[in-house]
Design an enzyme around this catalytic site. Structure first.
Site, PDB file in Angstrom:
ATOM      1  N   ASP A   1      -8.477  -9.067   3.955  1.00  0.00           N
ATOM      2  CA  ASP A   1      -8.188  -7.908   4.808  1.00  0.00           C
ATOM      3  C   ASP A   1      -9.240  -7.748   5.904  1.00  0.00           C
ATOM      4  O   ASP A   1     -10.081  -6.862   5.819  1.00  0.00           O
ATOM      5  CB  ASP A   1      -8.154  -6.632   3.940  1.00  0.00           C
ATOM      6  CG  ASP A   1      -7.709  -5.415   4.737  1.00  0.00           C
ATOM      7  OD1 ASP A   1      -7.250  -5.591   5.865  1.00  0.00           O
ATOM      8  OD2 ASP A   1      -7.823  -4.292   4.205  1.00  0.00           O
TER       9      ASP A   1
ATOM     10  N   GLU B   1     -12.939  -2.308  11.910  1.00  0.00           N
ATOM     11  CA  GLU B   1     -12.915  -1.627  10.613  1.00  0.00           C
ATOM     12  C   GLU B   1     -14.032  -2.095   9.687  1.00  0.00           C
ATOM     13  O   GLU B   1     -14.721  -1.291   9.073  1.00  0.00           O
ATOM     14  CB  GLU B   1     -11.546  -1.854   9.955  1.00  0.00           C
ATOM     15  CG  GLU B   1     -11.460  -1.228   8.576  1.00  0.00           C
ATOM     16  CD  GLU B   1     -10.094  -1.413   7.927  1.00  0.00           C
ATOM     17  OE1 GLU B   1      -9.205  -2.022   8.540  1.00  0.00           O
ATOM     18  OE2 GLU B   1      -9.929  -0.942   6.784  1.00  0.00           O
TER      19      GLU B   1
ATOM     20  N   GLU C   1       0.819  -1.219   0.000  1.00  0.00           N
ATOM     21  CA  GLU C   1       0.000   0.000   0.000  1.00  0.00           C
ATOM     22  C   GLU C   1       0.852   1.268   0.000  1.00  0.00           C
ATOM     23  O   GLU C   1       0.608   2.201   0.765  1.00  0.00           O
ATOM     24  CB  GLU C   1      -0.972  -0.010   1.182  1.00  0.00           C
ATOM     25  CG  GLU C   1      -1.997  -1.120   1.079  1.00  0.00           C
ATOM     26  CD  GLU C   1      -3.084  -1.075   2.154  1.00  0.00           C
ATOM     27  OE1 GLU C   1      -2.811  -0.589   3.259  1.00  0.00           O
ATOM     28  OE2 GLU C   1      -4.194  -1.544   1.871  1.00  0.00           O
TER      29      GLU C   1
HETATM   30  C1  GCU Z   1      -6.298  -2.182   5.589  1.00  0.00           C
HETATM   31  C2  GCU Z   1      -6.684  -0.897   6.247  1.00  0.00           C
HETATM   32  C3  GCU Z   1      -5.574   0.110   6.206  1.00  0.00           C
HETATM   33  C4  GCU Z   1      -4.295  -0.512   6.768  1.00  0.00           C
HETATM   34  C5  GCU Z   1      -3.991  -1.817   6.065  1.00  0.00           C
HETATM   35  C6  GCU Z   1      -2.855  -2.584   6.717  1.00  0.00           C
HETATM   36  O1  GCU Z   1      -6.142  -2.004   4.222  1.00  0.00           O
HETATM   37  O2  GCU Z   1      -7.832  -0.373   5.630  1.00  0.00           O
HETATM   38  O3  GCU Z   1      -5.949   1.231   6.946  1.00  0.00           O
HETATM   39  O4  GCU Z   1      -3.243   0.358   6.628  1.00  0.00           O
HETATM   40  O5  GCU Z   1      -5.101  -2.661   6.125  1.00  0.00           O
HETATM   41  O6  GCU Z   1      -3.145  -3.557   7.402  1.00  0.00           O
HETATM   42  O7  GCU Z   1      -1.697  -2.230   6.567  1.00  0.00           O
END
Ligand code: GCU
Length: 688
Positions: free
Chosen positions: A378, A406, A306
């Site tokens: 996730d 979440e 990410e």
């Molecule tokens: C999910 C979550 C993010 C987080 C990511 C992670 O995508 O929405 O906010 O950063 O997981 O676990 O790194």
């Protein structure tokens, strides 16, 4: 704790029929030596005993010389009474953190002993004893021996230091005020107490996202990501004071670090893990940290995920990256927790973590733990377990669970995660033949369980008073994954809401039913992912993919729905060991609750009971809303039986939950109808 709730550490006076037995053994107490943990034990007894016993206890500075009974906390070496009550070798055999509780007669008096081989064990043992008093259990014949199942029981705070936001946190801003450190807030200690009382022994103080992602995604909160700055000298100094608070409760401090820290914090022009200057930079940084915080636990790293930088930026792999950091922590006894949350290069993200990490088994350094989310996607309301569990026998693995909600209602919905976690922990991976449940893994040194934190400045800590149960249950399961859901829930409910049976039974029912209910109205209950649509602007970090984005997640077409993850599709099912792989591969054998995760099926495909897929989706969505209304009514029946503040708060949350569940149901069922063209048999959706 006036500005905030005491959660399960309420310590209210016990009923008369217990008072005498408790007072006889606890009105006098002696806590042996002067280690920091033992001063915390003494403070806890000072808080708890007067409140529980309704009388001031006498806390002795030396072994009691009273003719009355007493409570003794210490090692056998500390006190003849303990040594004579419990054989030293039995105590020495206990794992780090393990303890014994024993009722004994000493000089003709009724006494209690809390003993352990480590100071941390004495902290846990004391909290266990206080839990027994808090829940009015008999103490006349105590003979308890406890050891934690896993060496590491960690909390990952997703707190962003300098803006005090919490990513995916619904309990308000971060409790950690880095700008004011080294000044300490009482809340730090109260948080440490809550964590230690359920056996958590490590905290990562900052978010895994340590920089703003280069590739923005709707998935990631944007506030500010400056966690990497914690490695700067002045921030590290502030960190020492925070560490000193948690150390007293046996909790080791950790930090999330940015893989490109040599460039961000240092002035190098590369972060290549094989570059000598980069290695020297990390070595000096580790030495600097350990000079300040000798019990520093290590680094948590989100790399090549990410938008976070990682070894791929330099043509290296995860082993190169993780091992470079592990080398510099190793001389100090530190550990790298390296996350396996990677996706983006495969059409089906479910297959990627296994494809990436399994071939690296055996290559990671001894002080690297690969941290794996419970499922391949996730933290969805329900996922199959990750295929990496049991697949990397030569590598230390950690199981990552999400305590914060979440995808389960973002602190507005009452959703209890314990039943989900039990399902995960009990799942038989067949890694070592039949009888290899997920919970039996992670037992080697260096392995363990990690929870993504949920607390914030809110009075409730977690944004919803009932969500405190998730923090409690996480700790208790990380200590003992085989503990029954009933016993953990009962403990929490009793300590949090008192002994009233109606209250206890009602809260327990709400908690236990809440997870399945949420799955139903959020997803339709057949294993679809990423469908929750919150759309409440005021909710921080709400997850909000629009329905137009959904087909990509779960394969809806005019003909059918679901993703083929079998051998004719992405092949994800084949990453499991047999017979698990065979079960998921077959439409007939795949459990209904995961059917559309593994299979793309016609809307009119018939399930075991003859209902079609689309009809089951409709039915589940409607049933989820009706059940949510029932849970709300259950809570409303407690009016006048729970203090006004908590009653109102939860009641209001339930009103919102019902409204949101109805909206979700309508969005989902419209969506199913618009793709399938099949109306609901009961005329609730469609043109009938
Ligand atoms: C999910 C979550 C993010 C987080 C990511 C992670 O995508 O929405 O906010 O950063 O997981 O676990 O790194």
């Amino acid at each position: 704790m006036n500005e905030y709730d005491s959660c399960w550490l309420r310590y209210e006076c016990v009923p008369d029929d217990r008072l005498d037995a408790y007072r006889r053994r606890c009105r006098h107490a002696y806590v042996a030596e002067e280690a920091p943990e033992l001063s915390a034990v003494r403070d806890e007894l000072r808080r708890a005993l007067p409140a529980l016993l309704g009388t001031d206890p006498h806390l002795w500075q030396h072994p009691p010389t009273t003719a009355e009974g007493f409570l003794a906390v210490g090692t056998p070496d500390d006190m003849a009474m303990i040594a004579e009550s419990v054989p030293t070798d039995v105590v020495d055999d206990l794992a780090d953190g393990g303890y014994l509780l024993k009722s004994v007669t000493w000089n003709g008096q009724d006494c209690l002993v809390v003993t352990a081989s480590t100071d941390r064990g004495l902290v846990y043992g004391t909290f266990h004893l206080l839990r027994l008093l808090n829940t009015h259990e008999p103490v006349a014949d105590l003979d308890v021996r406890e050891e934690p199942a896993y060496e590491n029981r960690l909390l990952d705070q997703w707190d962003t230091p300098f803006h005090r936001s919490v990513e995916r946190g619904y309990g308000g801003e971060s409790i950690f005020d880095w700008e004011r450190l080294p000044d300490l807030r009482p809340r730090y200690e109260d948080y440490a107490r809550l964590l230690a009382s359920v056996g958590v022994n490590g905290v990562v103080f900052n978010n895994v996202n340590t920089t703003k992602p280069a590739r923005p995604s709707a998935n990631v909160a944007f506030d500010a990501f400056e966690g990497w700055q914690l490695l700067e000298p002045r921030r590290l100094e502030a960190f020492t004071s925070l560490a000193s608070v948690f150390r007293r409760y046996g909790i080791r401090p950790y930090l999330s670090v940015n893989f490109a820290a040599p460039m961000l914090v240092g002035d190098l022009d590369t972060a290549d893990p094989l570059d000598e200057d980069v290695r020297a930079w990390w070595r000096a940084k580790a030495d600097e940290i350990y000079e300040l915080v000798p019990d520093f636990g290590g680094f948590l790293v989100k790399a090549d995920s990410e938008g976070q930088p990682g070894p791929y930026d330099y043509g290296r792999d995860h082993v190169d990256g993780a091992n470079a950091l592990a080398r510099v922590l190793e001389p100090h006894g530190g550990r790298v927790w390296w996350r396996a949350f990677v996706y983006g290069t495969h059409e089906d993200r479910a297959v990627q973590a296994y494809d990436t990490f399994e071939p690296l088994d055996g290559d990671f350094a001894d002080n690297v733990t690969v941290q794996v989310k419970n499922g391949p996607i996730d933290f969805q309301p329900r996922e199959p377990v990750s295929t990496l569990f049991g697949a990397m026998p030569e590598t230390d693995l950690g199981l990552e669970l999400q305590i914060t909600g979440e995808y389960t209602g973002q602190g507005v919905h009452a959703t209890y995660h314990l039943p989900m976690w039990k399902e995960i922990l009990d799942f038989d991976t067949h890694a070592d033949g039949p009888g290899s449940p997920v919970g039996s893994l992670f037992r080697d040194d260096g392995e363990g369980i990690v929870g993504v934190g949920s607390v914030g400045e809110d009075h409730s800590w977690t944004g919803h008073y009932l969500a405190q149960a998730n923090l409690y249950a996480f700790g208790r399961l990380a200590w003992d994954p085989e503990a029954s859901a009933e016993s953990v829930t009962e403990e929490w409910v009793h300590q949090t809401f008192g002994a009233d049976e109606q209250v206890g039974d009602t809260v327990t029912r709400i908690l236990h039913d809440s997870w399945e209910v949420c799955i139903d109205y959020e997803t339709g209950g057949l294993g679809l992912m990423h469908m929750m649509h919150n759309a409440e602007e005021y909710l921080e970090n709400h997850y909000d993919p629009a329905p137009e984005e959904w087909p990509g997640y779960h394969g809806a077409t005019e003909e059918g729905i679901g993703v083929d993850r079998t051998s004719t599709g992405s092949g994800y099912a084949g990453q499991y060991r047999d017979p698990v792989a065979q079960r998921y591969e077959s439409v007939a054998d795949c459990p209904e609750e995961l059917l559309l995760f593994f299979h793309h099926l016609p809307w009119t495909h018939e399930l075991d009971d003859g209902t079609t897929v689309v009809q089951r989706l409709y039915d589940n969505c409607f049933a989820g809303v009706e059940e949510t209304k029932r849970l709300r009514a259950e809570w409303q029946s407690l009016d006048g039986k729970v203090d006004e503040r908590r009653f109102r708060h939860v009641a209001e949350r339930f009103d919102e939950q019902v409204a949101q569940a109805e909206r979700w149901r309508d969005v989902l069922t419209d969506y199913f109808y618009s793709h399938s063209g099949v109306p609901d048999e009961q005329g609730r959706v469609g043109d009938d």
